[in-house]
Design a protein around this motif. Structure first.
Motif, PDB file in Angstrom:
ATOM      1  N   ALA A   1      15.464  14.450 -25.933  1.00  0.00           N
ATOM      2  CA  ALA A   1      14.299  15.233 -25.515  1.00  0.00           C
ATOM      3  C   ALA A   1      13.056  14.775 -26.253  1.00  0.00           C
ATOM      4  N   GLU A   2      13.197  14.450 -27.529  1.00  0.00           N
ATOM      5  CA  GLU A   2      12.050  13.985 -28.309  1.00  0.00           C
ATOM      6  C   GLU A   2      11.572  12.627 -27.801  1.00  0.00           C
ATOM      7  N   ALA A   3      12.512  11.740 -27.481  1.00  0.00           N
ATOM      8  CA  ALA A   3      12.143  10.429 -26.949  1.00  0.00           C
ATOM      9  C   ALA A   3      11.420  10.576 -25.609  1.00  0.00           C
ATOM     10  N   ARG A   4      11.894  11.480 -24.773  1.00  0.00           N
ATOM     11  CA  ARG A   4      11.234  11.697 -23.470  1.00  0.00           C
ATOM     12  C   ARG A   4       9.820  12.235 -23.656  1.00  0.00           C
ATOM     13  N   ARG A   5       9.630  13.128 -24.632  1.00  0.00           N
ATOM     14  CA  ARG A   5       8.284  13.666 -24.877  1.00  0.00           C
ATOM     15  C   ARG A   5       7.322  12.561 -25.290  1.00  0.00           C
ATOM     16  N   VAL A   6       7.781  11.648 -26.119  1.00  0.00           N
ATOM     17  CA  VAL A   6       6.927  10.539 -26.543  1.00  0.00           C
ATOM     18  C   VAL A   6       6.576   9.660 -25.341  1.00  0.00           C
ATOM     19  N   LEU A   7       7.554   9.340 -24.529  1.00  0.00           N
ATOM     20  CA  LEU A   7       7.296   8.468 -23.381  1.00  0.00           C
ATOM     21  C   LEU A   7       6.380   9.136 -22.358  1.00  0.00           C
ATOM     22  N   ALA A   8       6.451  10.458 -22.265  1.00  0.00           N
ATOM     23  CA  ALA A   8       5.621  11.186 -21.294  1.00  0.00           C
ATOM     24  C   ALA A   8       4.171  11.329 -21.744  1.00  0.00           C
ATOM     25  N   ASP A   9       3.915  11.090 -23.020  1.00  0.00           N
ATOM     26  CA  ASP A   9       2.572  11.253 -23.580  1.00  0.00           C
ATOM     27  C   ASP A   9       2.061   9.889 -24.046  1.00  0.00           C
ATOM     28  N   PRO A  10       1.240   9.215 -23.258  1.00  0.00           N
ATOM     29  CA  PRO A  10       0.787   7.865 -23.614  1.00  0.00           C
ATOM     30  C   PRO A  10       0.028   7.790 -24.941  1.00  0.00           C
ATOM     31  N   SER A  11      -0.461   8.937 -25.434  1.00  0.00           N
ATOM     32  CA  SER A  11      -1.196   8.920 -26.692  1.00  0.00           C
ATOM     33  C   SER A  11      -0.282   9.031 -27.909  1.00  0.00           C
ATOM     34  N   ALA A  12       0.972   9.413 -27.705  1.00  0.00           N
ATOM     35  CA  ALA A  12       1.895   9.600 -28.835  1.00  0.00           C
ATOM     36  C   ALA A  12       2.165   8.263 -29.517  1.00  0.00           C
ATOM     37  N   TYR A  13       1.824   8.172 -30.776  1.00  0.00           N
ATOM     38  CA  TYR A  13       2.011   6.992 -31.623  1.00  0.00           C
ATOM     39  C   TYR A  13       1.176   5.789 -31.162  1.00  0.00           C
ATOM     40  N   ALA A  14       0.282   5.997 -30.200  1.00  0.00           N
ATOM     41  CA  ALA A  14      -0.559   4.883 -29.753  1.00  0.00           C
ATOM     42  C   ALA A  14      -1.432   4.373 -30.893  1.00  0.00           C
ATOM     43  N   ASP A  15      -2.006   5.295 -31.666  1.00  0.00           N
ATOM     44  CA  ASP A  15      -2.867   4.880 -32.781  1.00  0.00           C
ATOM     45  C   ASP A  15      -2.078   4.101 -33.829  1.00  0.00           C
ATOM     46  N   ALA A  16      -0.823   4.482 -34.042  1.00  0.00           N
ATOM     47  CA  ALA A  16       0.005   3.782 -35.030  1.00  0.00           C
ATOM     48  C   ALA A  16       0.287   2.351 -34.579  1.00  0.00           C
ATOM     49  N   VAL A  17       0.550   2.174 -33.287  1.00  0.00           N
ATOM     50  CA  VAL A  17       0.781   0.823 -32.750  1.00  0.00           C
ATOM     51  C   VAL A  17      -0.473  -0.028 -32.921  1.00  0.00           C
ATOM     52  N   ARG A  18      -1.628   0.522 -32.534  1.00  0.00           N
ATOM     53  CA  ARG A  18      -2.878  -0.224 -32.636  1.00  0.00           C
ATOM     54  C   ARG A  18      -3.232  -0.530 -34.093  1.00  0.00           C
ATOM     55  N   ALA A  19      -2.925   0.399 -34.997  1.00  0.00           N
ATOM     56  CA  ALA A  19      -3.211   0.159 -36.416  1.00  0.00           C
ATOM     57  C   ALA A  19      -2.385  -1.011 -36.937  1.00  0.00           C
ATOM     58  N   ASP A  20      -1.118  -1.094 -36.548  1.00  0.00           N
ATOM     59  CA  ASP A  20      -0.284  -2.229 -36.943  1.00  0.00           C
ATOM     60  C   ASP A  20      -0.881  -3.533 -36.426  1.00  0.00           C
ATOM     61  N   GLU A  21      -1.346  -3.506 -35.194  1.00  0.00           N
ATOM     62  CA  GLU A  21      -1.881  -4.727 -34.595  1.00  0.00           C
ATOM     63  C   GLU A  21      -3.189  -5.161 -35.253  1.00  0.00           C
ATOM     64  N   ARG A  22      -4.022  -4.186 -35.595  1.00  0.00           N
ATOM     65  CA  ARG A  22      -5.257  -4.531 -36.318  1.00  0.00           C
ATOM     66  C   ARG A  22      -4.930  -5.128 -37.683  1.00  0.00           C
ATOM     67  N   GLU A  23      -3.945  -4.557 -38.340  1.00  0.00           N
ATOM     68  CA  GLU A  23      -3.576  -5.056 -39.664  1.00  0.00           C
ATOM     69  C   GLU A  23      -3.031  -6.478 -39.574  1.00  0.00           C
ATOM     70  N   ALA A  24      -2.259  -6.762 -38.541  1.00  0.00           N
ATOM     71  CA  ALA A  24      -1.755  -8.124 -38.353  1.00  0.00           C
ATOM     72  C   ALA A  24      -2.909  -9.109 -38.226  1.00  0.00           C
ATOM     73  N   ALA A  25      -3.930  -8.727 -37.457  1.00  0.00           N
ATOM     74  CA  ALA A  25      -5.099  -9.598 -37.288  1.00  0.00           C
ATOM     75  C   ALA A  25      -5.818  -9.802 -38.614  1.00  0.00           C
ATOM     76  N   GLU A  26      -5.942  -8.734 -39.388  1.00  0.00           N
ATOM     77  CA  GLU A  26      -6.612  -8.828 -40.686  1.00  0.00           C
ATOM     78  C   GLU A  26      -5.855  -9.739 -41.650  1.00  0.00           C
ATOM     79  N   LEU A  27      -4.532  -9.786 -41.504  1.00  0.00           N
ATOM     80  CA  LEU A  27      -3.713 -10.631 -42.374  1.00  0.00           C
ATOM     81  C   LEU A  27      -3.645 -12.077 -41.880  1.00  0.00           C
ATOM     82  N   GLY A  28      -4.231 -12.323 -40.713  1.00  0.00           N
ATOM     83  CA  GLY A  28      -4.273 -13.691 -40.200  1.00  0.00           C
ATOM     84  C   GLY A  28      -3.147 -14.062 -39.275  1.00  0.00           C
TER      85      GLY A  28
END
Length: 239
Positions: free
Chosen positions: A151-178
Motif C-alpha cells: 500500500a505504501e509503494a502504491r501511494r508513492v507511485l500514485a503521487d508523482p511528487s513523492a520523493y521527486a525532490d530527493a531524486v533531483r537532489a541526487d542528480e544535482r549532486e552528481a553533476a556538482e561532483l563531475g
C-alpha cells in the motif's frame, strides 16, 4: 568509510559494475566498516512514463548505428554480464523512464531496503521477460519482494511528487561532483571511480581510500584523561 554509487536501472554497465564492486568489497578486509549508499541518476530524465521503446531501436537511433550493430553490442554485454555471474537478456528488452523506480528506491532507503530493491530492479530489467516500464503493479510486486509495504509503494507511485525532490537532489549532486555518466562511485567524498571497472580497480580504490582516511588526534584534558567506559567496563569513582 562510505561509498556512494550513482546509477540508473536502465544502465547495463551499472548492473555489471555493481557486481564487480561487490566482488571487490566482499574481499576487502574492512568490508564490515563500509557503508554503501545508492544514489539516483537518470540517463533519460525527460522521458515520459508512457514513452517505451525497444532497446535496439533506442541504441540505433541514439548512436547512429544499425540494429545489427546494436545487437552485437548487446551480445557483448551479455558475455561480460555472464562473466560476473549475472543473467542478461540480449534480445527483446525495452527502455523507458526510470523516475518512478528511483522514487521507490528513496522510499526503500528510508525503510532500510534500498540494496534489496535495486538488486531486484536490475534483475527484472536485464534478466526477466516481464517489463518494468509502464507497469505500476510490476513495480509494486518488486517493492514487496524487497520487503516494502504494498500500500505504501502504491501511494508513492500514485503521487508523482513523492520523493521527486530527493531524486533531483541526487542528480544535482552528481553533476556538482563531475559525474558525466554512470555508474559513478565516490569513496569518502575523496576518491571517484567512473564506470564498470574491473574488481581489481575497485579493490585498489577501497584500499587507497581506507588508508588515506584522516586519523583522529586525541585532545588530552589538562589533568589527563577523564573517566570513561571501555571494553573492560567503566571506571569506578574512588572515594
Amino acid at each position: 568509510m562510505r561509498v556512494e554509487i550513482w546509477s540508473d536501472i536502465a544502465c547495463p554497465w551499472c548492473y555489471v559494475g555493481k557486481a564487480r564492486f561487490e566482488k571487490a568489497l566482499a574481499a576487502f578486509p574492512h568490508r564490515d566498516e563500509v557503508e554503501v549508499v545508492h544514489r539516483s541518476f537518470e540517463l533519460d530524465p525527460g522521458r515520459a512514463k508512457d514513452d517505451i521503446q525497444p532497446v535496439l531501436a533506442l541504441l540505433a537511433g541514439k548512436y547512429g548505428m544499425s540494429e545489427a550493430q546494436a545487437q552485437a553490442g548487446e551480445d557483448d554485454l551479455g558475455t561480460q554480464a555472464a562473466a560476473e555471474g549475472l543473467d542478461y537478456r540480449t534480445r527483446d528488452r525495452d527502455h523507458g523512464s526510470t523516475f518512478d523506480m528511483h522514487r521507490l528506491l528513496h522510499l526503500a532507503g528510508e525503510r532500510g531496503r534500498r540494496d534489496e530493491l535495486i538488486g531486484l530492479l536490475y534483475r527484472a530489467n536485464f534478466a526477466e521477460e516481464r517489463s518494468v516500464f509502464g507497469d505500476d503493479e510490476r513495480l509494486v510486486e518488486l517493492a514487496v519482494a524487497a520487503g516494502l509495504d504494498a500500500a505504501e509503494a502504491r501511494r508513492v507511485l500514485a503521487d508523482p511528487s513523492a520523493y521527486a525532490d530527493a531524486v533531483r537532489a541526487d542528480e544535482r549532486e552528481a553533476a556538482e561532483l563531475g559525474a558525466r555518466g554512470v555508474p559513478f562511485f565516490v569513496l569518502d567524498r575523496a576518491y571517484g571511480v567512473s564506470g564498470a571497472q574491473p574488481a581489481e580497480v575497485f579493490a585498489q580504490a577501497l584500499s587507497q581510500a581506507w588508508g588515506d582516511r584522516p586519523r583522529l588526534t586525541p585532545v588530552q584534558g589538562v589533568a589527563g584523561d577523564a573517566e570513561a567506559c571501555g571494553p573492560d567496563g567503566c571506571a569506578v569513582p574512588q572515594g
